[in-house]
Design a protein around this motif. Structure first.
Motif: not given
Length: 336
Positions: A119-134, A227-230, A252-260
């Motif tokens: 959960x911590x990894x998802x917040x730091x390295x999935x959700x937070x970068x996505x929000x910053x890119x937004x 690469x896969x996300x792009x 999309x964030x949930x989709x990225x989690x499933x791609x782990x």
């Protein structure tokens, strides 16, 4: 005489072209874990100054046959590595504080710890970068999720947060000591792989950077994810594009989690391939990022920490190993 017999057996194996066992390790609290096949040894420096060593079976995840299936084995290997690592880390914390009677972590405790870490990894390295890119999109510095620029920003923020996180925790005294034991683990494995005696003196002369470090795996996970996300996120939005921006980004964030799982599986295969490459341009190129990151995740150990790493490797190989004669250090306290 036993050491002489071990050396003679070692010379026989070498003459027959037998490869060294592929040992690996992990730094823990005031100690080192060394794995050799289906078992591992945990060596920890006690408050009294002595070294305690425990030998354990390596707990596997999922059916054994999946480990021979390419592009499927990576994720279960990652999960079982984390699971065994959490158990060893918890045990090392108890031993380093002189607590011998603590009960081992249950499966539920390990599972809960892994879920919290995920959960911590998802917040730091999935959700937070996505929000910053937004945020970059809102500032007009990026296109939408269907374009490449959004995912480039997302990937850049992933790397910055990952490197920044490692750099930040390296200032913590306990983590700095763990990084020193990480360096001791690498140096000891280098000494073993070079041949000859494995002692504090021979390990001290070796590099603290090792090409098979798990740090490289983390970098490949991030790189493959970018690469896969792009590629896959724009494809998903071609068939699923809700009108609500909140639903779209949450999906999309949930989709990225499933791609782990597929990301880790692909990264694992790349690491395996890189390990087969000899010295040369491509081998150097694939190994360079991981070695560079190890400049942050390892520190030069002292002789006491090297002694612990040597004890862990000796115990992982076992007293009946043909390589037992390569260790001069006295037997540590062994706790079964």
């Amino acid at each position: 005489m036993k050491a002489v017999r071990s050396l003679l057996r070692l010379m026989t194996l070498a003459s027959e072209g037998c490869a060294l066992p592929l040992v690996g390790g992990q730094a823990v609290m005031e100690g080192v874990l060394m794995r050799n096949g289906a078992s591992y040894a945990l060596a920890v420096r006690r408050p009294s100054g002595s070294i305690s060593v425990e030998s354990r079976l390596w707990r596997t995840i999922g059916p054994q046959g999946i480990r021979s299936v390419r592009f499927l084995r990576g994720f279960p290997v990652l999960v079982e590595t984390l699971s065994n690592g959490v158990r060893a880390l918890n045990r090392s914390a108890d031993l380093s504080m002189g607590d011998d009677d603590s009960s081992p972590m249950s499966r539920w405790q390990v599972a809960l710890t892994l879920l919290m870490a995920l959960a911590a990894a998802v917040v730091l390295f999935v959700a937070a970068p996505h929000l910053l890119a937004l945020g970059m999109e809102q500032l007009g510095l990026s296109g939408g999720m269907k374009g490449l620029s959004f995912h480039l920003w997302d990937g850049l923020f992933k790397f910055v947060m990952f490197i920044g996180y490692i750099a930040a925790i390296s200032f913590m005294p306990d983590i700095r000591r763990v990084f020193q034991y990480h360096g001791a683990e690498h140096k000891t494995i280098h000494a073993f792989e070079k041949g000859g005696m494995v002692t504090v003196e021979t390990a001290r002369a070796c590099s603290r950077l090792h090409p098979r470090c798990g740090t490289t795996f983390l970098l490949f996970v991030l790189s493959v994810a970018i690469v896969l996300h792009a590629v896959l996120v724009p494809l998903l939005l071609m068939v699923w594009d809700p009108s609500s921006a909140i639903v779209r980004h949450a999906g999309i964030v949930c989709f990225k989690i499933l791609l782990i799982a597929p990301v880790s599986a692909l990264a694992y295969e790349i690491i395996r391939y890189a390990a087969t490459l000899k010295k040369g341009f491509w081998g150097t190129l694939l190994r360079a990022p991981g070695l560079f990151l190890q400049l942050l995740t390892t520190r030069e150990p002292d002789d006491g920490q090297l002694e612990v790493a040597v004890a862990a490797l000796r115990a992982a190989l076992g007293p009946d190993s043909p390589y037992a004669g390569r260790f001069e250090s006295p037997d540590p306290i062994v706790m079964e």
